[in-house]
Design a protein around this motif. Sequence first.
Motif, PDB file in Angstrom:
ATOM      1  N   LEU A  13       0.834  -1.200   0.000  1.00 46.16           N
ATOM      2  CA  LEU A  13       0.000   0.000   0.000  1.00 46.16           C
ATOM      3  C   LEU A  13       0.869   1.250   0.000  1.00 46.16           C
ATOM      4  O   LEU A  13       2.011   1.224   0.466  1.00 46.16           O
ATOM      5  N   SER A  14       0.280   2.325  -0.468  1.00 42.96           N
ATOM      6  CA  SER A  14       0.860   3.658  -0.339  1.00 42.96           C
ATOM      7  C   SER A  14      -0.272   4.662  -0.425  1.00 42.96           C
ATOM      8  O   SER A  14      -1.363   4.352  -0.923  1.00 42.96           O
ATOM      9  N   THR A  57      -2.534   6.094   1.441  1.00 49.04           N
ATOM     10  CA  THR A  57      -3.897   5.819   1.899  1.00 49.04           C
ATOM     11  C   THR A  57      -4.608   7.106   2.322  1.00 49.04           C
ATOM     12  O   THR A  57      -5.826   7.192   2.209  1.00 49.04           O
ATOM     13  N   HIS A 112       3.866  -0.738   3.572  1.00 50.82           N
ATOM     14  CA  HIS A 112       3.208   0.546   3.317  1.00 50.82           C
ATOM     15  C   HIS A 112       4.314   1.579   3.143  1.00 50.82           C
ATOM     16  O   HIS A 112       5.137   1.758   4.028  1.00 50.82           O
ATOM     17  N   PHE A 155       0.299   7.599   5.234  1.00 53.01           N
ATOM     18  CA  PHE A 155      -0.806   7.066   6.036  1.00 53.01           C
ATOM     19  C   PHE A 155      -1.703   8.258   6.394  1.00 53.01           C
ATOM     20  O   PHE A 155      -2.896   8.166   6.323  1.00 53.01           O
ATOM     21  N   TYR A 214      -1.566   3.028  10.672  1.00 49.11           N
ATOM     22  CA  TYR A 214      -0.384   2.190  10.883  1.00 49.11           C
ATOM     23  C   TYR A 214      -0.641   1.158  11.986  1.00 49.11           C
ATOM     24  O   TYR A 214      -0.340  -0.030  11.818  1.00 49.11           O
ATOM     25  N   LEU A 259      -2.925  -1.595  10.730  1.00 46.46           N
ATOM     26  CA  LEU A 259      -2.235  -2.506   9.819  1.00 46.46           C
ATOM     27  C   LEU A 259      -1.381  -3.506  10.595  1.00 46.46           C
ATOM     28  O   LEU A 259      -1.350  -4.696  10.268  1.00 46.46           O
ATOM     29  N   ALA A 265       7.336  -0.520   6.949  1.00 42.00           N
ATOM     30  CA  ALA A 265       6.775   0.773   6.563  1.00 42.00           C
ATOM     31  C   ALA A 265       7.795   1.892   6.656  1.00 42.00           C
ATOM     32  O   ALA A 265       8.754   1.826   7.435  1.00 42.00           O
TER      33      ALA A 265
END
Length: 169
Positions: A6-7, A9, A34, A38, A44, A47, A57
């Motif tokens: 992910l990135s 978000t 990630h 965020f 965070y 997750l 991350a």
Amino acid sequence: MKIGVLSDTHLQRVNPEFKALLKRFFDDCDALIHVGDFTNIAIYKYLKEFMKEKVYAVCGNMDEGELRKILPERQVVDIEGVKLGLIHGWGAPYGIEERIKAVFATEGVRAIIYGHTHNPANHWDSGILFFNPGSPTDRIYASRNTLGILEIDKGKIMGRIVEVGPWRK
């Protein structure tokens, strides 16, 4: 090993839609990456809970002070013998891959996982996989919402971009 990526978000809270997205796409993943933005530490923390602490991350340019205190701006992780460079990225989208490649020039990474542009990327250049999952929740600068899946098997890495459909906040 299957890794969700992910990135960007850009969420202020963990909402039911985000929980459903994680369950739908990452329930069978062994770990999660990630690469920043965020925007709230609650994302965070959730997750880490969802992935049972198997989260790698870095912080992004939009992340608040508390996240910046606990997450580095860049890091190299070794997953099953494959070195991955994690970074959010900065500046204009044009030339971002050259800038981030320079950051990891002496690290011997096989892949650079980045974000910032909100647009997905999944291609090889000079023996390095450049992988940007895009944004699953934000369409600023992007025409679609996406996330990523990385698979590492016997020293080989392969990336896949997954379109998640329109995000509803």
